[in-house]
Design a protein around this motif. Structure first.
Motif, PDB file in Angstrom:
ATOM      1  N   ALA A 288      70.077  71.706  41.766  1.00  5.72           N
ATOM      2  CA  ALA A 288      69.954  71.397  43.197  1.00  5.72           C
ATOM      3  C   ALA A 288      70.555  70.037  43.548  1.00  5.72           C
ATOM      4  N   THR A 289      70.970  69.252  42.521  1.00  2.00           N
ATOM      5  CA  THR A 289      71.431  67.888  42.840  1.00  2.00           C
ATOM      6  C   THR A 289      72.809  67.578  42.236  1.00  2.00           C
TER       7      THR A 289
ATOM      8  N   LEU B 243      72.174  62.383  28.826  1.00  3.93           N
ATOM      9  CA  LEU B 243      72.904  62.348  30.108  1.00  3.93           C
ATOM     10  C   LEU B 243      72.392  61.220  31.005  1.00  3.93           C
ATOM     11  N   GLY B 244      71.095  60.936  30.898  1.00  2.34           N
ATOM     12  CA  GLY B 244      70.468  59.959  31.783  1.00  2.34           C
ATOM     13  C   GLY B 244      69.174  60.548  32.321  1.00  2.34           C
ATOM     14  N   ALA B 245      68.465  59.773  33.117  1.00  2.00           N
ATOM     15  CA  ALA B 245      67.173  60.236  33.626  1.00  2.00           C
ATOM     16  C   ALA B 245      67.255  60.590  35.109  1.00  2.00           C
ATOM     17  N   MET B 246      66.527  61.627  35.491  1.00  2.00           N
ATOM     18  CA  MET B 246      66.339  61.951  36.906  1.00  2.00           C
ATOM     19  C   MET B 246      65.105  61.184  37.371  1.00  2.00           C
ATOM     20  N   ARG B 247      65.221  60.505  38.489  1.00  2.00           N
ATOM     21  CA  ARG B 247      64.064  59.793  39.045  1.00  2.00           C
ATOM     22  C   ARG B 247      63.383  60.664  40.099  1.00  2.00           C
ATOM     23  N   TYR B 248      62.069  60.823  39.970  1.00  2.00           N
ATOM     24  CA  TYR B 248      61.288  61.609  40.919  1.00  2.00           C
ATOM     25  C   TYR B 248      60.397  60.683  41.742  1.00  2.00           C
TER      26      TYR B 248
ATOM     27  N   VAL C  33      59.716  64.886  44.026  1.00  2.03           N
ATOM     28  CA  VAL C  33      61.028  65.413  44.399  1.00  2.03           C
ATOM     29  C   VAL C  33      62.087  64.471  43.811  1.00  2.03           C
ATOM     30  N   PRO C  34      63.193  65.012  43.259  1.00  2.00           N
ATOM     31  CA  PRO C  34      64.235  64.124  42.759  1.00  2.00           C
ATOM     32  C   PRO C  34      64.732  63.202  43.874  1.00  2.00           C
ATOM     33  N   ALA C  35      64.846  61.901  43.554  1.00  2.00           N
ATOM     34  CA  ALA C  35      65.346  60.948  44.541  1.00  2.00           C
ATOM     35  C   ALA C  35      66.713  61.408  45.058  1.00  2.00           C
ATOM     36  N   LEU C  36      67.540  61.967  44.156  1.00  2.00           N
ATOM     37  CA  LEU C  36      68.877  62.443  44.556  1.00  2.00           C
ATOM     38  C   LEU C  36      68.806  63.521  45.622  1.00  2.00           C
ATOM     39  N   GLN C  37      67.737  64.331  45.587  1.00  2.11           N
ATOM     40  CA  GLN C  37      67.638  65.474  46.493  1.00  2.11           C
ATOM     41  C   GLN C  37      67.080  65.077  47.853  1.00  2.11           C
TER      42      GLN C  37
ATOM     43  N   THR D 107      78.045  62.217  34.996  1.00  3.83           N
ATOM     44  CA  THR D 107      76.635  61.959  35.301  1.00  3.83           C
ATOM     45  C   THR D 107      76.320  60.467  35.332  1.00  3.83           C
ATOM     46  N   ARG D 108      77.278  59.643  34.863  1.00  3.90           N
ATOM     47  CA  ARG D 108      77.000  58.205  34.732  1.00  3.90           C
ATOM     48  C   ARG D 108      76.579  57.587  36.066  1.00  3.90           C
ATOM     49  N   SER D 109      77.206  58.032  37.157  1.00  2.00           N
ATOM     50  CA  SER D 109      76.904  57.434  38.457  1.00  2.00           C
ATOM     51  C   SER D 109      75.704  58.103  39.134  1.00  2.00           C
ATOM     52  N   LYS D 110      75.253  59.247  38.589  1.00  2.00           N
ATOM     53  CA  LYS D 110      74.188  60.011  39.260  1.00  2.00           C
ATOM     54  C   LYS D 110      72.825  59.779  38.620  1.00  2.00           C
ATOM     55  N   LEU D 111      72.813  59.649  37.282  1.00  2.00           N
ATOM     56  CA  LEU D 111      71.541  59.560  36.567  1.00  2.00           C
ATOM     57  C   LEU D 111      71.313  58.130  36.085  1.00  2.00           C
ATOM     58  N   ILE D 112      70.061  57.822  35.772  1.00  2.00           N
ATOM     59  CA  ILE D 112      69.691  56.475  35.342  1.00  2.00           C
ATOM     60  C   ILE D 112      69.903  56.370  33.827  1.00  2.00           C
ATOM     61  N   PRO D 113      70.664  55.343  33.338  1.00  2.00           N
ATOM     62  CA  PRO D 113      70.945  55.253  31.897  1.00  2.00           C
ATOM     63  C   PRO D 113      69.660  55.244  31.078  1.00  2.00           C
ATOM     64  N   LEU D 114      69.681  55.935  29.952  1.00  2.00           N
ATOM     65  CA  LEU D 114      68.488  56.010  29.084  1.00  2.00           C
ATOM     66  C   LEU D 114      68.454  54.802  28.142  1.00  2.00           C
TER      67      LEU D 114
END
Lengths: 296, 296
Positions: free
Chosen positions: B104-105, B160-165, B239-243, B289-296
Motif C-alpha cells: 500500500a506504500t 531494507l529498512g524499517a516502516m514507521r507506524y 498506520v504506516p507514516a508513509l500511508q 527503499t533507501r529514501s522510503k524506509l528508516i535505516p536499520l
C-alpha cells in the motif's frame, strides 16, 4: 442446549488473542479457561483451537465462534426487552464478509455512525465479491456483501446498488506503452493488473470491446496495492470510480476509453434470525449506500 | 530432468486462467493441454489442478508452478549470454510475497521502472510481515518482504529498512471518545482497529505505554480498509507514516500521542539460485527503499 460456559471460553481466547487475556476478561484462572476448551474439544471429538500465538480457531472452532456471536446478538435484543437481565460489559462483535473494493470505498463511512451508537465491533473478512457467499453458506459470517443475488437458505438478500469500475492507468504508463495514442488491438500485450484468479473484471472489459484471448498481467490481491500499482505506472486495471475520484481529478490516473465501464451489482446477505441489531444495520446500510452506489 | 512440456502446460493453464487460453498461447489443442496435465498428474500420483473456473493449482501444483517460473528466470539469463536461442514471446513472471502495508506504500513506486524496463510481470501474494517467510520455506514464492531477519536455507536476506507506524484516529473519533482530552487509561475501552490475529502492532504500542490486558477492537484484514475505518472514525490504529502523510497534513487523521511510534524492520528474502533478474531486482530494491524506509 450447548454448554455456553465452554463456548464463551473458546470465544474469549480467540477474541482476546490468548489464554492470559481471556482469563482476565472472564475472571477465571488460565488453567480454568484451558480446561473448558479441552472439555469442549473432548465432547466434540476434535480440536477447536490451534495453540499458536495468537491462538487460531480450527474450521469447526470458527463455526462455533460465529454461533456464539450470533447468540450474543440475540441476547442483546432480549436485554432491550427484559430489563434487569445482567448485561455484558463487552461490546458486541459482528462478523461480516465483504469484497476488498467495498471496504476500500463506501463501507466505513456507511457504518461508522451505526457502530458507534450501537457499541458494535466489526470482524471483517475480505473475500472476492464472487465468493463471499460461501462464507454465509458455511455459517462462518453473520452477513456478507457480494455479487450473488440468490440468498442462501435461512438468509435474506437485499440489493445495495452497483459499483462502477473504470479502466484506468497513469499518464506515464499511457506515454510509455501508447506513444502514438491508445490502440485497443495492442491492449492484450500491455501489462494489466488483475486482483486474483477470481477477478474477471479485466476480462469482462476486454470482452465487451470484442477482445478475446489471454492478456499479460500482474497479479495483485490488494485493493490499495492495485491502485498503487496503477498510479506507479505498472499496469492498467479496473478501479472503482469511488476509489479513484481524487486521482482522476488530479490527473494522476486517466481512463483508457472514457465512457467505457463495468458495473458490478452488490447485495447484502444476512441471516433472518440475526436479531434486531442485524436488522437495524440492514436498514441503515440500505439508506447509507443510496448515495454511493448506482441503483440496480 | 522433469518433463518441461508437461510443466509448461500446467503453468499456462494457471497463468492464463483456463484451458482454452492456455491452448491458444501454447499453440496446441485444448485436449492436448488437458492430456499433458493428466499425464503429469499420473506420473506424480496426485492432482495438480482443481478443475474449477478459473483453474487453481493444488499445493503441489503451486510448487511446480513456482519451479517453472524460477527455471524460466534462469533461462532468461542464458538468453542474454547465448545469442540465437529461441526467446519466448511472453514476459517473465515473478512471484513475491509481501505485507499489505508495503504494497500500500513504497512497493509499487520502487519496482515500477524495473518491471517496465525488464518486461517483468509480478504475481504478488499478500502475507502479514510475520508469516511471509513460510511461503519462502514452502518454495511457493521466489522472494519475500517480511520482518524475519534469518534467511531460510538456500536463500539470502537483506535489510531494507524499517516502516514507521503512528497511532492515528480521526478528529471526530477523538471528540467522541475523548471529549475531555486524550486519556491513556481509557484507551483499552475505546475501539481499536486490528489488521488480523497476526497483527500485534496495537498490542506493542499499548505495552510500550505500560498498558497490558485486552482491549476492544474491530478486525479489518485490509490495509486500505484499515485507513478507511480510521478515517471514518470507527477506531484508532497503527498506520504506516508513509500511508497517512496526506491525511495527517489535511488534519483528517491525528496522532493519539505525538512522538510515540512503532518501527517494524523489513527484510528482502530471495533465492540464491534465483538468477540474474532476481539479483538485479534485489540491487534495485535496496537502492529504491533507501529514501522510503528508516535505516536499520
Amino acid at each position: 442446549m450447548l454448554d455456553y460456559k465452554l463456548l464463551s471460553a473458546l470465544a474469549a481466547v480467540v477474541e482476546q488473542g490468548g489464554f492470559e487475556r481471556a482469563a482476565q476478561v472472564l475472571g477465571l484462572s488460565q488453567s480454568a479457561v484451558s480446561q473448558r476448551i479441552k472439555l469442549l474439544e473432548a465432547r466434540l471429538g476434535q480440536p477447536l483451537l490451534l495453540r499458536i500465538s495468537p491462538p487460531q480457531p480450527t474450521e469447526v472452532g470458527r463455526r462455533l465462534l460465529n454461533h456464539v456471536q450470533q447468540v450474543r446478538l440475540l441476547e442483546r435484543n432480549l436485554h432491550g426487552q427484559v430489563p434487569g437481565l445482567d448485561s455484558q460489559a463487552l461490546p458486541e462483535r459482528l462478523r461480516v464478509a465483504l469484497n476488498a473494493d467495498s471496504l476500500a470505498t463506501w463501507w466505513a463511512p456507511a457504518v461508522e455512525d451505526f457502530c458507534a451508537s450501537n457499541d458494535l465491533l466489526l470482524e471483517l473478512v475480505v473475500e472476492d465479491q464472487a465468493v463471499g457467499l460461501k462464507r454465509m453458506r458455511a455459517g462462518d459470517v453473520a452477513a456478507c456483501v457480494c455479487a450473488a443475488e440468490v440468498p442462501v437458505s435461512g438468509a435474506r438478500c437485499e440489493p445495495l446498488g452497483a459499483m462502477r469500475y473504470l479502466a484506468l492507468a497513469s499518464p506515464q504508463f499511457m506515454r510509455r506503452y501508447f506513444p502514438d495514442g491508445f490502440a485497443l488491438a495492442a491492449l492484450p500485450q500491455v501489462p494489466a493488473i488483475v486482483f486474483g484468479a477470481d477477478d474477471r473484471l479485466q476480462h469482462r472489459y476486454l470482452e465487451a470491446l470484442g477482445v478475446t484471448g489471454g492478456f499479460v498481467h500482474h497479479l495483485c490481491p490488494s485493493s490499495e496495492g492495485f491502485v498503487q500499482l496503477a498510479l506507479a505506472g505498472l499496469g492498467w486495471g479496473l478501479v472503482p470510480a469511488l476509489q479513484a475520484q481524487e486521482q482522476l481529478a488530479r490527473g494522476e490516473l486517466v481512463e483508457l476509453l472514457p465512457g467505457q465501464h463495468v458495473d458490478v451489482p452488490l447485495y447484502w446477505h444476512h441471516w433472518r434470525q440475526g436479531g434486531e441489531l442485524l436488522d437495524s444495520l440492514t436498514g441503515h446500510l440500505l439508506r447509507a449506500t443510496r448515495s454511493k452506489l448506482i441503483p440496480l
